[in-house]
Design a protein around this motif. Sequence first.
Motif, short mmCIF file in Angstrom:
data_model
loop_
_atom_site.label_atom_id
_atom_site.label_comp_id
_atom_site.label_asym_id
_atom_site.label_seq_id
_atom_site.Cartn_x
_atom_site.Cartn_y
_atom_site.Cartn_z
N ASP A 166 3.40 16.22 -0.22
CA ASP A 166 3.84 17.22 0.75
C ASP A 166 3.44 18.61 0.27
O ASP A 166 2.77 18.77 -0.77
N GLU A 167 3.83 19.64 1.01
CA GLU A 167 3.41 21.00 0.67
C GLU A 167 4.12 21.55 -0.55
O GLU A 167 3.77 22.63 -1.03
N HIS A 168 5.12 20.81 -1.07
CA HIS A 168 5.77 21.18 -2.33
C HIS A 168 5.19 20.38 -3.50
O HIS A 168 5.74 20.38 -4.59
N ASP A 169 4.07 19.70 -3.24
CA ASP A 169 3.35 18.90 -4.23
C ASP A 169 4.18 17.75 -4.77
O ASP A 169 4.09 17.39 -5.94
N GLU A 170 4.96 17.14 -3.90
CA GLU A 170 5.73 15.94 -4.24
C GLU A 170 5.14 14.74 -3.51
O GLU A 170 4.79 14.84 -2.34
N PRO A 171 5.01 13.60 -4.20
CA PRO A 171 4.50 12.39 -3.53
C PRO A 171 5.36 12.06 -2.31
O PRO A 171 6.58 12.06 -2.38
N PHE A 172 4.70 11.81 -1.19
CA PHE A 172 5.42 11.68 0.08
C PHE A 172 5.19 10.32 0.74
O PHE A 172 6.10 9.74 1.32
N CYS A 173 3.96 9.82 0.67
CA CYS A 173 3.66 8.52 1.27
C CYS A 173 2.35 8.02 0.67
O CYS A 173 1.68 8.73 -0.09
N SER A 174 2.01 6.78 1.01
CA SER A 174 0.79 6.18 0.50
C SER A 174 0.15 5.33 1.58
O SER A 174 0.82 4.86 2.50
N VAL A 175 -1.15 5.16 1.48
CA VAL A 175 -1.89 4.28 2.38
C VAL A 175 -2.78 3.38 1.52
O VAL A 175 -3.49 3.86 0.64
N GLU A 211 -5.91 0.93 1.79
CA GLU A 211 -7.05 0.65 2.67
C GLU A 211 -7.76 -0.60 2.12
O GLU A 211 -8.47 -0.53 1.13
N VAL A 212 -7.52 -1.75 2.75
CA VAL A 212 -8.09 -3.02 2.30
C VAL A 212 -9.36 -3.30 3.09
O VAL A 212 -9.39 -3.16 4.32
N CYS A 213 -10.41 -3.70 2.38
CA CYS A 213 -11.70 -3.98 3.01
C CYS A 213 -12.12 -5.41 2.64
O CYS A 213 -12.01 -5.80 1.48
N ASN A 214 -12.57 -6.19 3.63
CA ASN A 214 -13.02 -7.54 3.34
C ASN A 214 -14.55 -7.59 3.27
O ASN A 214 -15.24 -6.58 3.44
N THR A 215 -15.10 -8.78 3.03
CA THR A 215 -16.54 -8.91 2.86
C THR A 215 -17.30 -8.75 4.17
O THR A 215 -18.53 -8.68 4.17
N TYR A 216 -16.59 -8.71 5.29
CA TYR A 216 -17.22 -8.38 6.58
C TYR A 216 -17.25 -6.86 6.80
O TYR A 216 -17.67 -6.39 7.85
N LEU A 217 -16.76 -6.12 5.81
CA LEU A 217 -16.66 -4.66 5.86
C LEU A 217 -15.67 -4.18 6.91
O LEU A 217 -15.74 -3.04 7.37
N GLU A 218 -14.76 -5.07 7.31
CA GLU A 218 -13.64 -4.66 8.14
C GLU A 218 -12.61 -3.96 7.27
O GLU A 218 -12.51 -4.22 6.06
N ILE A 219 -11.83 -3.08 7.88
CA ILE A 219 -10.82 -2.32 7.15
C ILE A 219 -9.47 -2.50 7.83
O ILE A 219 -9.38 -2.49 9.06
N LYS A 220 -8.45 -2.67 7.01
CA LYS A 220 -7.08 -2.62 7.54
C LYS A 220 -6.24 -1.71 6.65
O LYS A 220 -6.18 -1.91 5.44
N PRO A 221 -5.58 -0.69 7.23
CA PRO A 221 -4.70 0.17 6.45
C PRO A 221 -3.26 -0.35 6.46
O PRO A 221 -2.81 -0.91 7.47
N TYR A 222 -2.58 -0.16 5.35
CA TYR A 222 -1.16 -0.48 5.25
C TYR A 222 -0.45 0.81 4.85
O TYR A 222 -0.78 1.41 3.82
N THR A 229 10.01 3.53 1.57
CA THR A 229 9.28 2.68 0.62
C THR A 229 9.19 3.31 -0.77
O THR A 229 8.67 2.67 -1.69
N GLN A 230 9.65 4.57 -0.91
CA GLN A 230 9.50 5.27 -2.18
C GLN A 230 10.73 5.07 -3.05
O GLN A 230 11.86 5.28 -2.62
N TYR A 231 10.47 4.67 -4.29
CA TYR A 231 11.53 4.48 -5.28
C TYR A 231 11.09 5.19 -6.55
O TYR A 231 10.33 4.64 -7.35
#
Length: 271
Positions: A123-132, A134-145, A151-153
């Motif tokens: 975030d703008e206070h330089d604190e971790p806020f979220c994550s993504v 990005e998984v890619c398979n051998t077909y070069l398809e992408i799925k984001p999670y 989810t932050q602990y």
Amino acid sequence: MAKAAINSCLYKARVMHHRLAPKVHRFHYDIFMFYLDLDEIDSLNKRLRWMSRNRFNLFNFRDQDHLQLPKENPDRSKNIREHITEYLKTQGVNIGTGRIMMLTNLCTLGYQFNPVSFYFCYDEHDEPFCSVVEVCNTYLEIKPYFLGMGTQYGDNFRLNTTKYFYVSPFIDMDTNFDFNLEVPGEKLNIKIDDFDKDGNRFFISTLQGKRVPLTDAKLLYYFFSFPLITLKVIGLIHWQALKLWLKKLPFHSKQANIHLQKGVYRPYQPK
């Protein structure tokens, strides 16, 4: 005059995969990865001889290799920060001017394959806020999670979610990923497990490493220490797949399970 400090760095790391069922299969290999502040990529392009952006080099960061919203005519003029910021907004998140750090492989001598990239958003206070993830398979398809609020602990992001993505022909597409991502610091510590539909863990993967400065000397050293690293990664994937096939693990065809492909970006289009 001393160069200004940068957030970007490298990690010398080890990947470990351990399949627990239906048959035991374990391996590990050493790699290195880039951990880049997306706002620094242009300056790194000028600062480093052996790394560039969207231009052939030993190591080349190509914006097109990563997440773009699935549109009929995606805007190729946008850079990766703009694409990730746009994606975050679809998840109800606006980080403003907060930095985005990306753990990834770079295109090496013109060849690129990235099984997974990780974005750690501040975030703008330089604190971790979220994550993504990005998984890619051998077909070069992408799925984001997306790993957002809830989810932050502490310094970790944790999420257990149904995969719905073709990653391996030896794993069902409707099993669960269990992400445990520690925000990278001096050490790198990432774990992704797989759980079956009954809640049993059957696959463990870890990525652990140590922070290393991002310099021309290190890039040249790692280029020769890990020659053609992206080609090595895709080669190892197919080599391990052959071993699993010889062990007669159940094979899951992508086409036969296409209904389990959900939320895929850049879907494969047969020619």
